[in-house]
Design a protein around this motif. Structure first.
Motif, PDB file in Angstrom:
ATOM      1  N   LEU A  17       0.850  -1.181   0.000  1.00 36.19           N
ATOM      2  CA  LEU A  17       0.000   0.000   0.000  1.00 36.19           C
ATOM      3  C   LEU A  17       0.882   1.225   0.000  1.00 36.19           C
ATOM      4  N   GLU A  18       0.431   2.268  -0.676  1.00 35.78           N
ATOM      5  CA  GLU A  18       1.197   3.501  -0.640  1.00 35.78           C
ATOM      6  C   GLU A  18       1.024   4.172   0.707  1.00 35.78           C
ATOM      7  N   ASN A  19       2.104   4.679   1.210  1.00 32.87           N
ATOM      8  CA  ASN A  19       2.103   5.455   2.445  1.00 32.87           C
ATOM      9  C   ASN A  19       2.195   6.928   2.083  1.00 32.87           C
ATOM     10  N   THR A  20       1.972   7.778   3.062  1.00 35.59           N
ATOM     11  CA  THR A  20       1.923   9.215   2.820  1.00 35.59           C
ATOM     12  C   THR A  20       2.691   9.969   3.893  1.00 35.59           C
ATOM     13  N   ILE A  21       3.453  10.982   3.473  1.00 36.24           N
ATOM     14  CA  ILE A  21       4.045  11.911   4.426  1.00 36.24           C
ATOM     15  C   ILE A  21       3.019  13.014   4.657  1.00 36.24           C
ATOM     16  N   ILE A  22       2.701  13.232   5.925  1.00 29.46           N
ATOM     17  CA  ILE A  22       1.794  14.302   6.311  1.00 29.46           C
ATOM     18  C   ILE A  22       2.601  15.333   7.097  1.00 29.46           C
ATOM     19  N   VAL A  23       2.460  16.595   6.721  1.00 26.21           N
ATOM     20  CA  VAL A  23       3.145  17.689   7.410  1.00 26.21           C
ATOM     21  C   VAL A  23       2.094  18.506   8.154  1.00 26.21           C
ATOM     22  N   TYR A  24       2.440  18.896   9.377  1.00 24.89           N
ATOM     23  CA  TYR A  24       1.519  19.607  10.264  1.00 24.89           C
ATOM     24  C   TYR A  24       1.919  21.065  10.439  1.00 24.89           C
ATOM     25  N   ASN A  25       0.918  21.902  10.668  1.00 21.83           N
ATOM     26  CA  ASN A  25       1.136  23.317  10.898  1.00 21.83           C
ATOM     27  C   ASN A  25       1.816  23.554  12.249  1.00 21.83           C
ATOM     28  N   ASP A  26       2.600  24.609  12.323  1.00 25.70           N
ATOM     29  CA  ASP A  26       3.182  25.042  13.591  1.00 25.70           C
ATOM     30  C   ASP A  26       3.286  26.558  13.570  1.00 25.70           C
ATOM     31  N   ASP A  27       3.681  27.120  14.678  1.00 24.04           N
ATOM     32  CA  ASP A  27       3.829  28.571  14.784  1.00 24.04           C
ATOM     33  C   ASP A  27       5.287  28.996  14.708  1.00 24.04           C
ATOM     34  N   VAL A  28       6.155  28.106  14.257  1.00 24.16           N
ATOM     35  CA  VAL A  28       7.590  28.359  14.280  1.00 24.16           C
ATOM     36  C   VAL A  28       8.160  28.611  12.885  1.00 24.16           C
ATOM     37  N   ASN A  29       7.854  27.731  11.948  1.00 26.65           N
ATOM     38  CA  ASN A  29       8.476  27.782  10.624  1.00 26.65           C
ATOM     39  C   ASN A  29       7.780  28.789   9.709  1.00 26.65           C
ATOM     40  N   THR A  30       8.588  29.478   8.922  1.00 30.20           N
ATOM     41  CA  THR A  30       8.050  30.444   7.970  1.00 30.20           C
ATOM     42  C   THR A  30       7.575  29.733   6.706  1.00 30.20           C
ATOM     43  N   PHE A  31       6.716  30.412   5.962  1.00 30.60           N
ATOM     44  CA  PHE A  31       6.279  29.875   4.669  1.00 30.60           C
ATOM     45  C   PHE A  31       7.492  29.617   3.785  1.00 30.60           C
ATOM     46  N   GLU A  32       8.406  30.563   3.761  1.00 27.49           N
ATOM     47  CA  GLU A  32       9.593  30.434   2.910  1.00 27.49           C
ATOM     48  C   GLU A  32      10.400  29.182   3.256  1.00 27.49           C
ATOM     49  N   ASN A  36      10.750  26.121   0.651  1.00 22.21           N
ATOM     50  CA  ASN A  36      12.099  25.735   0.200  1.00 22.21           C
ATOM     51  C   ASN A  36      12.433  24.299   0.594  1.00 22.21           C
ATOM     52  N   SER A  37      11.975  23.869   1.754  1.00 17.79           N
ATOM     53  CA  SER A  37      12.216  22.489   2.184  1.00 17.79           C
ATOM     54  C   SER A  37      11.513  21.493   1.266  1.00 17.79           C
ATOM     55  N   PHE A  38      10.270  21.793   0.894  1.00  9.92           N
ATOM     56  CA  PHE A  38       9.531  20.905  -0.007  1.00  9.92           C
ATOM     57  C   PHE A  38      10.198  20.840  -1.382  1.00  9.92           C
ATOM     58  N   ILE A  39      10.714  21.966  -1.839  1.00  8.61           N
ATOM     59  CA  ILE A  39      11.408  21.991  -3.134  1.00  8.61           C
ATOM     60  C   ILE A  39      12.699  21.185  -3.053  1.00  8.61           C
ATOM     61  N   ASP A  40      13.479  21.405  -1.992  1.00  4.47           N
ATOM     62  CA  ASP A  40      14.777  20.731  -1.849  1.00  4.47           C
ATOM     63  C   ASP A  40      14.635  19.240  -1.554  1.00  4.47           C
ATOM     64  N   VAL A  41      13.789  18.898  -0.607  1.00  2.53           N
ATOM     65  CA  VAL A  41      13.703  17.514  -0.134  1.00  2.53           C
ATOM     66  C   VAL A  41      12.770  16.665  -0.999  1.00  2.53           C
ATOM     67  N   LEU A  42      11.586  17.190  -1.273  1.00  2.00           N
ATOM     68  CA  LEU A  42      10.564  16.406  -1.967  1.00  2.00           C
ATOM     69  C   LEU A  42      10.581  16.615  -3.476  1.00  2.00           C
ATOM     70  N   GLN A  66       3.393  10.803  -1.515  1.00  2.00           N
ATOM     71  CA  GLN A  66       2.968   9.406  -1.401  1.00  2.00           C
ATOM     72  C   GLN A  66       4.020   8.522  -2.039  1.00  2.00           C
ATOM     73  N   GLY A  67       4.115   7.304  -1.532  1.00  2.00           N
ATOM     74  CA  GLY A  67       5.056   6.354  -2.104  1.00  2.00           C
ATOM     75  C   GLY A  67       5.260   5.166  -1.195  1.00  2.00           C
ATOM     76  N   ASP A  68       6.238   4.355  -1.543  1.00  2.00           N
ATOM     77  CA  ASP A  68       6.591   3.207  -0.722  1.00  2.00           C
ATOM     78  C   ASP A  68       7.219   3.687   0.579  1.00  2.00           C
ATOM     79  N   LEU A  75      13.008  10.824   3.268  1.00  5.33           N
ATOM     80  CA  LEU A  75      12.416  12.130   2.967  1.00  5.33           C
ATOM     81  C   LEU A  75      11.782  12.742   4.212  1.00  5.33           C
ATOM     82  N   CYS A  76      11.036  11.921   4.949  1.00  4.03           N
ATOM     83  CA  CYS A  76      10.404  12.397   6.184  1.00  4.03           C
ATOM     84  C   CYS A  76      11.471  12.796   7.200  1.00  4.03           C
TER      85      CYS A  76
END
Length: 89
Positions: A17-32, A36-42, A66-68, A75-76
């Protein structure tokens, strides 16, 4: 009708079955930083990364990849290393 054989590897993790990386909101990290992390890592496009960041901000979480399971673990880990809250489901 086809059947799929599944093998339990770790608690809650099924091979086949495909698994999924889920990212959660926080009050620490900036949009930028998140974008940039999603572009670099994912390897998201700018548009994909921006859309995911906006969904996380407004909905509190977003499925970002999503993926194996074996493909998603490093990645996570890389996302977590950047201080962003994430898990594999």
């Amino acid at each position: 009708m086809s059947t799929q054989t599944l093998e339990l590897v770790e608690a809650g993790t099924l091979i086949g079955l495909e698994n999924t990386i889920i990212v959660y909101n926080d009050d620490v990290n900036t949009f930028e930083h998140v974008i940039n992390s999603f572009i670099d890592v994912l390897k998201h496009t700018v548009e994909q990364a921006e859309q995911c960041a906006f969904i996380i901000h407004t909905k509190g979480k977003c499925k970002v990849k999503q993926g194996d399971y074996s493909e998603l673990v490093p990645l996570c880990s890389a996302i977590l290393d950047r201080g962003i809250s994430a898990e594999i489901n």
